[in-house]
Design a protein around this motif. Sequence first.
Motif, PDB file in Angstrom:
ATOM      1  N   TRP A 207      -6.906  16.773  36.194  1.00 49.87           N
ATOM      2  CA  TRP A 207      -5.622  17.182  36.751  1.00 49.87           C
ATOM      3  C   TRP A 207      -5.085  18.377  35.960  1.00 49.87           C
ATOM      4  N   ALA A 208      -4.058  19.004  36.496  1.00 45.47           N
ATOM      5  CA  ALA A 208      -3.421  20.132  35.817  1.00 45.47           C
ATOM      6  C   ALA A 208      -1.978  20.249  36.277  1.00 45.47           C
ATOM      7  N   GLU A 209      -1.141  20.829  35.429  1.00 42.01           N
ATOM      8  CA  GLU A 209       0.228  21.148  35.786  1.00 42.01           C
ATOM      9  C   GLU A 209       0.332  22.641  36.089  1.00 42.01           C
ATOM     10  N   VAL A 210       1.175  22.986  37.048  1.00 40.78           N
ATOM     11  CA  VAL A 210       1.269  24.355  37.532  1.00 40.78           C
ATOM     12  C   VAL A 210       2.544  25.019  37.043  1.00 40.78           C
ATOM     13  N   GLY A 211       2.396  26.248  36.580  1.00 37.88           N
ATOM     14  CA  GLY A 211       3.547  27.080  36.258  1.00 37.88           C
ATOM     15  C   GLY A 211       3.542  28.313  37.141  1.00 37.88           C
ATOM     16  N   SER A 212       4.706  28.791  37.546  1.00 37.47           N
ATOM     17  CA  SER A 212       4.781  29.983  38.392  1.00 37.47           C
ATOM     18  C   SER A 212       6.010  30.789  38.033  1.00 37.47           C
ATOM     19  N   GLU A 213       5.898  32.108  38.173  1.00 33.39           N
ATOM     20  CA  GLU A 213       6.982  33.017  37.825  1.00 33.39           C
ATOM     21  C   GLU A 213       7.124  34.062  38.913  1.00 33.39           C
ATOM     22  N   VAL A 214       8.348  34.303  39.367  1.00 38.06           N
ATOM     23  CA  VAL A 214       8.600  35.426  40.267  1.00 38.06           C
ATOM     24  C   VAL A 214       8.363  36.711  39.487  1.00 38.06           C
ATOM     25  N   MET A 215       7.616  37.637  40.064  1.00 30.14           N
ATOM     26  CA  MET A 215       7.267  38.863  39.360  1.00 30.14           C
ATOM     27  C   MET A 215       8.469  39.790  39.246  1.00 30.14           C
ATOM     28  N   ALA A 216       8.406  40.723  38.308  1.00 29.90           N
ATOM     29  CA  ALA A 216       9.571  41.541  37.964  1.00 29.90           C
ATOM     30  C   ALA A 216      10.100  42.338  39.153  1.00 29.90           C
ATOM     31  N   ASP A 217       9.212  42.772  40.054  1.00 26.51           N
ATOM     32  CA  ASP A 217       9.670  43.564  41.187  1.00 26.51           C
ATOM     33  C   ASP A 217      10.120  42.705  42.369  1.00 26.51           C
ATOM     34  N   GLY A 218      10.050  41.374  42.220  1.00 25.84           N
ATOM     35  CA  GLY A 218      10.513  40.488  43.267  1.00 25.84           C
ATOM     36  C   GLY A 218       9.630  40.431  44.485  1.00 25.84           C
ATOM     37  N   ARG A 219       8.403  40.966  44.391  1.00 26.69           N
ATOM     38  CA  ARG A 219       7.527  41.022  45.567  1.00 26.69           C
ATOM     39  C   ARG A 219       6.315  40.108  45.431  1.00 26.69           C
ATOM     40  N   GLY A 220       6.380  39.170  44.508  1.00 26.86           N
ATOM     41  CA  GLY A 220       5.257  38.274  44.362  1.00 26.86           C
ATOM     42  C   GLY A 220       5.533  37.180  43.351  1.00 26.86           C
ATOM     43  N   VAL A 221       4.560  36.283  43.229  1.00 22.47           N
ATOM     44  CA  VAL A 221       4.647  35.155  42.318  1.00 22.47           C
ATOM     45  C   VAL A 221       3.376  35.104  41.477  1.00 22.47           C
ATOM     46  N   ALA A 222       3.531  34.983  40.173  1.00 25.96           N
ATOM     47  CA  ALA A 222       2.397  34.790  39.270  1.00 25.96           C
ATOM     48  C   ALA A 222       2.224  33.297  39.026  1.00 25.96           C
ATOM     49  N   TYR A 223       0.999  32.862  38.932  1.00 25.15           N
ATOM     50  CA  TYR A 223       0.678  31.438  38.904  1.00 25.15           C
ATOM     51  C   TYR A 223      -0.309  31.161  37.781  1.00 25.15           C
ATOM     52  N   HIS A 224      -0.176  30.009  37.138  1.00 24.79           N
ATOM     53  CA  HIS A 224      -1.143  29.640  36.116  1.00 24.79           C
ATOM     54  C   HIS A 224      -1.101  28.125  35.915  1.00 24.79           C
ATOM     55  N   TYR A 225      -2.117  27.600  35.291  1.00 28.03           N
ATOM     56  CA  TYR A 225      -2.109  26.201  34.893  1.00 28.03           C
ATOM     57  C   TYR A 225      -1.407  26.114  33.539  1.00 28.03           C
ATOM     58  N   SER A 226      -0.225  25.519  33.521  1.00 25.95           N
ATOM     59  CA  SER A 226       0.555  25.427  32.285  1.00 25.95           C
ATOM     60  C   SER A 226       0.043  24.331  31.369  1.00 25.95           C
ATOM     61  N   LYS A 227      -0.627  23.342  31.954  1.00 26.96           N
ATOM     62  CA  LYS A 227      -1.210  22.276  31.154  1.00 26.96           C
ATOM     63  C   LYS A 227      -2.444  21.751  31.865  1.00 26.96           C
ATOM     64  N   VAL A 228      -3.525  21.582  31.125  1.00 22.73           N
ATOM     65  CA  VAL A 228      -4.789  21.108  31.687  1.00 22.73           C
ATOM     66  C   VAL A 228      -5.084  19.719  31.147  1.00 22.73           C
TER      67      VAL A 228
END
Length: 386
Positions: A207-228
Amino acid sequence: MEGQVDVEPEAGGSTKSKGSRQFLKDKLPRAGLKEFWYPAARAKAVGEKPIAVKLLGDEVALFRDGGKVHAVHNRCPHRGLPMSMGKRHFPGTISCGYHGWTFDMKGNCVAALNEGPCSRLPGRVNLRTYPVEERSGIVWIFMGDKAPKPIEEDVPAELLDKDAITYFHVENWDFNWLPGLENLMDTHDLFVHRNSPFYLFTKIPAWAEVGSEVMADGRGVAYHYSKVGPLQEDYPGLGKWPKRVWWRRKRIAAPSGEYLTAELRLPGITRVGFTTLMFIRYMVPIDENSCRAFLFSTRRVTGIRALFYRAYYHLWASWSLLKLFIGQDTVVFGAQDYDAPEQLSAPDNGIIKWRRILASFAAAEAGQGDGGSGGRKISKIDVAAA
Protein backbone atom coordinates in the motif's frame (compact mmCIF):
# COMPACT_ATOMS: atom_id res chain seq x y z
CA MET A 1 -15.75 7.03 8.57
CA GLU A 2 -12.03 6.39 8.42
CA GLY A 3 -10.59 7.05 4.97
CA GLN A 4 -13.70 8.96 3.85
CA VAL A 5 -13.16 12.50 2.63
CA ASP A 6 -15.10 15.04 4.70
CA VAL A 7 -18.04 17.26 3.82
CA GLU A 8 -17.83 20.64 2.13
CA PRO A 9 -20.59 23.20 1.43
CA GLU A 10 -21.85 23.31 -2.14
CA ALA A 11 -23.06 26.37 -3.98
CA GLY A 12 -26.33 27.46 -2.41
CA GLY A 13 -25.37 26.33 1.08
CA SER A 14 -26.19 22.64 0.87
CA THR A 15 -23.61 20.00 1.65
CA LYS A 16 -22.40 17.00 -0.23
CA SER A 17 -19.78 14.44 0.69
CA LYS A 18 -16.47 14.99 -1.00
CA GLY A 19 -16.51 11.23 -1.31
CA SER A 20 -19.03 11.46 -4.16
CA ARG A 21 -18.04 14.71 -5.91
CA GLN A 22 -20.64 14.20 -8.64
CA PHE A 23 -21.24 17.96 -8.83
CA LEU A 24 -17.63 18.46 -9.95
CA LYS A 25 -17.85 15.78 -12.64
CA ASP A 26 -20.92 17.51 -14.04
CA LYS A 27 -18.82 20.64 -14.62
CA LEU A 28 -15.95 18.98 -16.47
CA PRO A 29 -15.55 19.59 -20.23
CA ARG A 30 -16.37 16.22 -21.77
CA ALA A 31 -15.03 17.28 -25.18
CA GLY A 32 -11.98 19.08 -23.79
CA LEU A 33 -10.72 22.63 -23.31
CA LYS A 34 -10.41 24.76 -26.45
CA GLU A 35 -7.90 27.51 -25.65
CA PHE A 36 -4.79 25.30 -25.77
CA TRP A 37 -2.26 23.81 -28.15
CA TYR A 38 -2.73 20.10 -28.96
CA PRO A 39 -0.80 17.51 -30.96
CA ALA A 40 -2.81 16.81 -34.10
CA ALA A 41 -0.83 14.45 -36.33
CA ARG A 42 2.57 13.08 -37.22
CA ALA A 43 4.36 15.70 -39.28
CA LYS A 44 5.46 13.15 -41.86
CA ALA A 45 1.83 12.16 -42.42
CA VAL A 46 0.95 15.65 -43.66
CA GLY A 47 1.68 16.40 -47.31
CA GLU A 48 0.22 18.57 -50.05
CA LYS A 49 -2.82 16.31 -50.28
CA PRO A 50 -5.17 17.24 -47.41
CA ILE A 51 -5.82 14.76 -44.61
CA ALA A 52 -8.64 14.81 -42.07
CA VAL A 53 -8.29 14.80 -38.29
CA LYS A 54 -10.88 15.31 -35.59
CA LEU A 55 -10.15 16.75 -32.17
CA LEU A 56 -12.30 18.41 -29.50
CA GLY A 57 -15.33 17.69 -31.65
CA ASP A 58 -13.98 19.81 -34.55
CA GLU A 59 -13.13 18.40 -37.95
CA VAL A 60 -9.89 19.78 -39.36
CA ALA A 61 -8.09 19.37 -42.68
CA LEU A 62 -4.27 19.49 -42.64
CA PHE A 63 -2.06 20.00 -45.69
CA ARG A 64 1.17 21.60 -46.81
CA ASP A 65 1.65 24.59 -49.06
CA GLY A 66 5.21 25.44 -49.98
CA GLY A 67 6.38 23.03 -47.28
CA LYS A 68 4.45 24.80 -44.49
CA VAL A 69 1.58 23.03 -42.72
CA HIS A 70 -1.83 24.68 -42.71
CA ALA A 71 -5.08 23.75 -40.98
CA VAL A 72 -8.63 24.64 -42.01
CA HIS A 73 -12.10 23.62 -40.92
CA ASN A 74 -12.87 20.40 -42.72
CA ARG A 75 -16.25 21.47 -44.10
CA CYS A 76 -16.80 23.76 -47.06
CA PRO A 77 -19.16 26.60 -46.04
CA HIS A 78 -21.10 26.05 -49.29
CA ARG A 79 -22.57 22.55 -49.01
CA GLY A 80 -20.49 20.92 -46.29
CA LEU A 81 -18.20 18.66 -48.31
CA PRO A 82 -14.98 17.80 -46.42
CA MET A 83 -12.13 20.05 -47.47
CA SER A 84 -9.89 17.00 -47.04
CA MET A 85 -11.47 15.87 -50.35
CA GLY A 86 -10.39 19.14 -51.94
CA LYS A 87 -7.82 19.90 -54.62
CA ARG A 88 -4.77 22.16 -54.76
CA HIS A 89 -5.30 23.80 -58.15
CA PHE A 90 -3.32 26.97 -57.42
CA PRO A 91 -0.35 27.70 -55.11
CA GLY A 92 -1.45 29.15 -51.81
CA THR A 93 -5.03 27.88 -52.11
CA ILE A 94 -7.29 24.91 -51.49
CA SER A 95 -10.46 24.25 -53.51
CA CYS A 96 -13.52 22.30 -52.47
CA GLY A 97 -13.95 19.14 -54.52
CA TYR A 98 -17.69 19.71 -54.98
CA HIS A 99 -18.09 23.09 -56.71
CA GLY A 100 -14.58 24.51 -56.63
CA TRP A 101 -14.99 27.18 -54.01
CA THR A 102 -11.39 28.23 -53.48
CA PHE A 103 -9.80 29.66 -50.33
CA ASP A 104 -6.39 31.13 -49.56
CA MET A 105 -4.27 30.21 -46.56
CA LYS A 106 -6.03 32.83 -44.42
CA GLY A 107 -9.40 31.28 -45.16
CA ASN A 108 -10.59 33.99 -47.55
CA CYS A 109 -12.67 32.90 -50.52
CA VAL A 110 -10.71 34.00 -53.61
CA ALA A 111 -12.74 32.24 -56.31
CA ALA A 112 -15.79 30.09 -56.99
CA LEU A 113 -14.60 28.02 -59.94
CA ASN A 114 -18.11 26.82 -60.77
CA GLU A 115 -19.35 30.43 -61.11
CA GLY A 116 -16.48 31.79 -63.16
CA PRO A 117 -14.11 34.73 -62.61
CA CYS A 118 -16.99 37.19 -62.17
CA SER A 119 -18.43 35.45 -59.09
CA ARG A 120 -19.46 37.79 -56.29
CA LEU A 121 -18.46 35.29 -53.60
CA PRO A 122 -14.78 36.30 -53.16
CA GLY A 123 -14.45 38.61 -50.19
CA ARG A 124 -17.83 37.55 -48.79
CA VAL A 125 -17.17 33.98 -47.65
CA ASN A 126 -14.59 32.67 -45.22
CA LEU A 127 -13.30 29.27 -44.11
CA ARG A 128 -12.03 28.93 -40.55
CA THR A 129 -8.28 28.43 -40.18
CA TYR A 130 -6.29 27.27 -37.15
CA PRO A 131 -2.80 28.30 -35.99
CA VAL A 132 -0.32 25.44 -36.41
CA GLU A 133 3.32 24.75 -35.59
CA GLU A 134 5.56 21.85 -36.51
CA ARG A 135 7.80 20.71 -33.63
CA SER A 136 9.54 17.43 -32.75
CA GLY A 137 7.91 15.49 -35.56
CA ILE A 138 4.40 16.61 -34.56
CA VAL A 139 1.94 19.07 -36.07
CA TRP A 140 0.54 21.10 -33.17
CA ILE A 141 -2.71 23.02 -33.51
CA PHE A 142 -4.27 25.76 -31.40
CA MET A 143 -7.97 25.00 -31.11
CA GLY A 144 -9.17 28.17 -29.38
CA ASP A 145 -11.15 31.12 -30.66
CA LYS A 146 -8.82 33.67 -29.09
CA ALA A 147 -5.36 34.72 -30.26
CA PRO A 148 -2.95 31.80 -29.75
CA LYS A 149 -0.58 31.92 -26.82
CA PRO A 150 3.07 30.92 -27.39
CA ILE A 151 3.27 27.17 -27.77
CA GLU A 152 5.89 27.05 -25.01
CA GLU A 153 3.19 27.97 -22.47
CA ASP A 154 1.28 24.75 -23.11
CA VAL A 155 3.69 22.10 -24.34
CA PRO A 156 6.21 20.52 -21.91
CA ALA A 157 9.72 21.81 -22.52
CA GLU A 158 11.05 18.27 -23.11
CA LEU A 159 8.93 17.97 -26.25
CA LEU A 160 10.27 21.24 -27.68
CA ASP A 161 13.92 20.52 -26.86
CA LYS A 162 15.81 20.14 -30.14
CA ASP A 163 18.65 18.37 -28.35
CA ALA A 164 16.43 15.71 -26.77
CA ILE A 165 15.88 12.25 -28.22
CA THR A 166 12.10 11.90 -28.48
CA TYR A 167 10.07 8.90 -29.55
CA PHE A 168 6.31 8.62 -29.71
CA HIS A 169 3.42 6.60 -30.99
CA VAL A 170 -0.29 7.38 -31.30
CA GLU A 171 -3.35 5.35 -30.32
CA ASN A 172 -7.09 6.00 -30.67
CA TRP A 173 -9.13 4.92 -27.64
CA ASP A 174 -12.90 4.37 -27.56
CA PHE A 175 -13.63 6.12 -24.28
CA ASN A 176 -13.75 9.65 -22.91
CA TRP A 177 -10.44 11.41 -22.24
CA LEU A 178 -11.11 12.17 -18.56
CA PRO A 179 -10.64 8.69 -17.02
CA GLY A 180 -7.27 8.36 -18.71
CA LEU A 181 -6.05 11.49 -16.94
CA GLU A 182 -7.38 10.79 -13.47
CA ASN A 183 -5.77 7.37 -13.68
CA LEU A 184 -2.44 8.96 -12.80
CA MET A 185 -3.51 10.46 -9.50
CA ASP A 186 -4.04 7.36 -7.36
CA THR A 187 -2.52 4.04 -6.26
CA HIS A 188 -3.87 1.82 -9.03
CA ASP A 189 -0.40 0.79 -10.17
CA LEU A 190 -0.01 -1.30 -7.00
CA PHE A 191 -2.76 -3.52 -8.40
CA VAL A 192 -3.17 -3.01 -12.15
CA HIS A 193 0.55 -2.98 -12.94
CA ARG A 194 1.91 -5.27 -10.22
CA ASN A 195 2.72 -8.01 -12.75
CA SER A 196 3.64 -5.74 -15.62
CA PRO A 197 7.00 -6.58 -17.26
CA PHE A 198 8.05 -2.99 -16.51
CA TYR A 199 7.74 -3.72 -12.75
CA LEU A 200 8.34 -7.47 -12.84
CA PHE A 201 11.60 -7.38 -10.88
CA THR A 202 10.64 -4.40 -8.71
CA LYS A 203 9.68 -4.52 -5.05
CA ILE A 204 6.08 -3.28 -5.10
CA PRO A 205 4.64 -2.29 -1.70
CA ALA A 206 1.32 -3.54 -0.42
CA TRP A 207 0.00 0.00 0.00
CA ALA A 208 0.99 3.66 -0.23
CA GLU A 209 -0.21 7.08 0.87
CA VAL A 210 -0.66 9.80 -1.73
CA GLY A 211 0.47 13.40 -1.57
CA SER A 212 -0.50 16.04 -4.13
CA GLU A 213 0.24 19.73 -4.64
CA VAL A 214 -1.35 22.31 -6.91
CA MET A 215 1.45 23.62 -9.11
CA ALA A 216 2.64 27.22 -8.83
CA ASP A 217 0.97 28.34 -12.06
CA GLY A 218 -2.37 26.80 -11.04
CA ARG A 219 -2.55 24.71 -14.21
CA GLY A 220 -1.77 21.30 -12.81
CA VAL A 221 -1.25 18.98 -9.88
CA ALA A 222 1.99 17.30 -8.80
CA TYR A 223 1.61 13.85 -7.29
CA HIS A 224 3.83 11.54 -5.28
CA TYR A 225 3.74 8.67 -2.82
CA SER A 226 4.21 10.40 0.54
CA LYS A 227 4.53 7.11 2.39
CA VAL A 228 5.25 3.60 1.10
CA GLY A 229 4.08 0.56 3.02
CA PRO A 230 5.88 -2.76 3.47
CA LEU A 231 6.24 -5.30 0.71
CA GLN A 232 3.71 -7.51 2.46
CA GLU A 233 0.98 -6.50 4.89
CA ASP A 234 -1.27 -8.39 7.30
CA TYR A 235 -4.93 -7.46 6.71
CA PRO A 236 -7.12 -8.22 9.78
CA GLY A 237 -9.39 -11.18 9.25
CA LEU A 238 -7.98 -11.86 5.79
CA GLY A 239 -4.31 -12.68 6.02
CA LYS A 240 -1.16 -11.47 4.35
CA TRP A 241 -1.02 -9.80 0.95
CA PRO A 242 0.61 -9.84 -1.54
CA LYS A 243 2.34 -13.15 -1.97
CA ARG A 244 6.12 -12.83 -1.57
CA VAL A 245 8.15 -13.84 -4.60
CA TRP A 246 11.92 -14.23 -4.79
CA TRP A 247 12.51 -12.46 -8.09
CA ARG A 248 11.51 -8.97 -6.97
CA ARG A 249 14.92 -7.55 -6.08
CA LYS A 250 14.95 -3.96 -7.38
CA ARG A 251 14.12 -1.25 -4.86
CA ILE A 252 11.38 1.20 -5.79
CA ALA A 253 11.73 3.79 -3.04
CA ALA A 254 14.15 6.69 -3.06
CA PRO A 255 15.67 7.65 0.31
CA SER A 256 12.92 10.24 0.74
CA GLY A 257 10.30 7.52 0.49
CA GLU A 258 9.05 8.68 -2.89
CA TYR A 259 8.22 6.03 -5.43
CA LEU A 260 7.96 8.42 -8.38
CA THR A 261 6.97 11.99 -9.02
CA ALA A 262 4.39 12.87 -11.61
CA GLU A 263 2.40 15.82 -12.92
CA LEU A 264 -1.03 16.20 -14.39
CA ARG A 265 -1.31 19.40 -16.42
CA LEU A 266 -3.79 21.25 -18.59
CA PRO A 267 -5.10 20.70 -21.13
CA GLY A 268 -4.66 16.91 -20.71
CA ILE A 269 -1.03 16.02 -20.06
CA THR A 270 0.51 13.42 -17.79
CA ARG A 271 4.23 13.93 -17.24
CA VAL A 272 6.03 11.16 -15.36
CA GLY A 273 9.75 11.06 -14.63
CA PHE A 274 11.35 7.63 -14.42
CA THR A 275 15.03 6.91 -13.77
CA THR A 276 15.86 6.49 -17.43
CA LEU A 277 13.29 8.55 -19.34
CA MET A 278 10.58 11.19 -19.22
CA PHE A 279 7.19 9.80 -20.20
CA ILE A 280 4.56 12.26 -21.43
CA ARG A 281 1.05 11.31 -22.45
CA TYR A 282 -1.30 13.72 -24.22
CA MET A 283 -4.96 12.80 -23.96
CA VAL A 284 -6.54 14.60 -26.93
CA PRO A 285 -10.35 14.44 -26.98
CA ILE A 286 -11.74 13.42 -30.38
CA ASP A 287 -15.28 13.87 -29.12
CA GLU A 288 -17.18 13.03 -25.94
CA ASN A 289 -16.86 9.29 -26.52
CA SER A 290 -13.31 8.83 -27.82
CA CYS A 291 -9.82 10.25 -27.52
CA ARG A 292 -6.40 10.09 -29.14
CA ALA A 293 -3.37 9.34 -26.97
CA PHE A 294 0.05 10.66 -27.99
CA LEU A 295 2.60 8.65 -26.00
CA PHE A 296 6.02 10.31 -25.80
CA SER A 297 9.30 9.10 -24.33
CA THR A 298 12.12 11.60 -24.26
CA ARG A 299 15.59 12.02 -22.81
CA ARG A 300 18.36 14.59 -23.28
CA VAL A 301 21.54 12.57 -23.70
CA THR A 302 24.49 12.55 -26.09
CA GLY A 303 27.31 10.26 -27.15
CA ILE A 304 27.44 6.73 -25.81
CA ARG A 305 24.56 7.46 -23.40
CA ALA A 306 22.39 8.35 -26.38
CA LEU A 307 23.18 5.00 -27.99
CA PHE A 308 22.24 3.19 -24.79
CA TYR A 309 19.02 5.18 -24.51
CA ARG A 310 18.02 4.37 -28.09
CA ALA A 311 18.67 0.69 -27.44
CA TYR A 312 16.78 0.87 -24.14
CA TYR A 313 13.77 2.43 -25.83
CA HIS A 314 13.57 0.09 -28.81
CA LEU A 315 14.42 -3.12 -26.95
CA TRP A 316 12.60 -2.50 -23.69
CA ALA A 317 10.60 0.68 -22.98
CA SER A 318 8.70 0.83 -26.28
CA TRP A 319 6.87 -2.40 -25.60
CA SER A 320 7.12 -2.92 -21.82
CA LEU A 321 5.95 0.60 -20.95
CA LEU A 322 4.25 2.20 -23.93
CA LYS A 323 2.42 -0.91 -25.10
CA LEU A 324 1.99 -3.53 -22.38
CA PHE A 325 1.93 -1.17 -19.38
CA ILE A 326 -0.41 1.31 -21.07
CA GLY A 327 -2.39 -1.60 -22.44
CA GLN A 328 -3.23 -2.63 -18.87
CA ASP A 329 -4.52 0.89 -18.26
CA THR A 330 -6.75 0.91 -21.33
CA VAL A 331 -8.51 -2.24 -20.13
CA VAL A 332 -9.49 -0.34 -16.98
CA PHE A 333 -10.42 2.84 -18.87
CA GLY A 334 -12.61 0.97 -21.31
CA ALA A 335 -14.53 -0.86 -18.58
CA GLN A 336 -14.98 2.13 -16.26
CA ASP A 337 -18.39 3.81 -16.02
CA TYR A 338 -17.29 7.40 -15.51
CA ASP A 339 -20.87 8.57 -14.97
CA ALA A 340 -21.57 6.08 -12.18
CA PRO A 341 -21.83 7.36 -8.58
CA GLU A 342 -18.47 7.17 -6.85
CA GLN A 343 -17.05 7.20 -3.35
CA LEU A 344 -13.65 8.88 -3.29
CA SER A 345 -11.25 8.28 -0.42
CA ALA A 346 -7.97 9.68 0.94
CA PRO A 347 -5.69 8.56 -1.95
CA ASP A 348 -7.98 10.41 -4.36
CA ASN A 349 -7.09 13.89 -3.02
CA GLY A 350 -5.21 14.70 -6.22
CA ILE A 351 -8.24 13.85 -8.34
CA ILE A 352 -10.34 16.38 -6.42
CA LYS A 353 -7.74 19.09 -6.93
CA TRP A 354 -7.47 18.26 -10.63
CA ARG A 355 -11.23 18.37 -11.16
CA ARG A 356 -11.43 21.78 -9.50
CA ILE A 357 -8.76 23.17 -11.82
CA LEU A 358 -10.38 21.68 -14.90
CA ALA A 359 -13.87 22.86 -13.92
CA SER A 360 -12.53 26.38 -13.30
CA PHE A 361 -10.92 26.62 -16.73
CA ALA A 362 -14.00 25.12 -18.39
CA ALA A 363 -16.19 27.75 -16.72
CA ALA A 364 -13.85 30.50 -17.92
CA GLU A 365 -14.05 29.26 -21.50
CA ALA A 366 -17.84 29.25 -21.21
CA GLY A 367 -17.73 32.86 -19.98
CA GLN A 368 -18.82 31.91 -16.48
CA GLY A 369 -15.63 32.76 -14.63
CA ASP A 370 -12.17 34.28 -14.87
CA GLY A 371 -10.20 31.04 -14.87
CA GLY A 372 -7.02 30.44 -16.79
CA SER A 373 -8.07 31.71 -20.22
CA GLY A 374 -8.69 35.12 -18.65
CA GLY A 375 -5.08 35.30 -17.59
CA ARG A 376 -5.62 34.78 -13.84
CA LYS A 377 -3.57 32.12 -12.11
CA ILE A 378 -5.65 29.71 -10.05
CA SER A 379 -4.40 29.83 -6.48
CA LYS A 380 -3.74 26.85 -4.26
CA ILE A 381 -6.53 28.12 -2.01
CA ASP A 382 -9.01 27.98 -4.91
CA VAL A 383 -8.38 24.30 -5.49
CA ALA A 384 -7.24 23.11 -2.09
CA ALA A 385 -8.38 19.57 -1.41
CA ALA A 386 -9.85 18.22 1.77
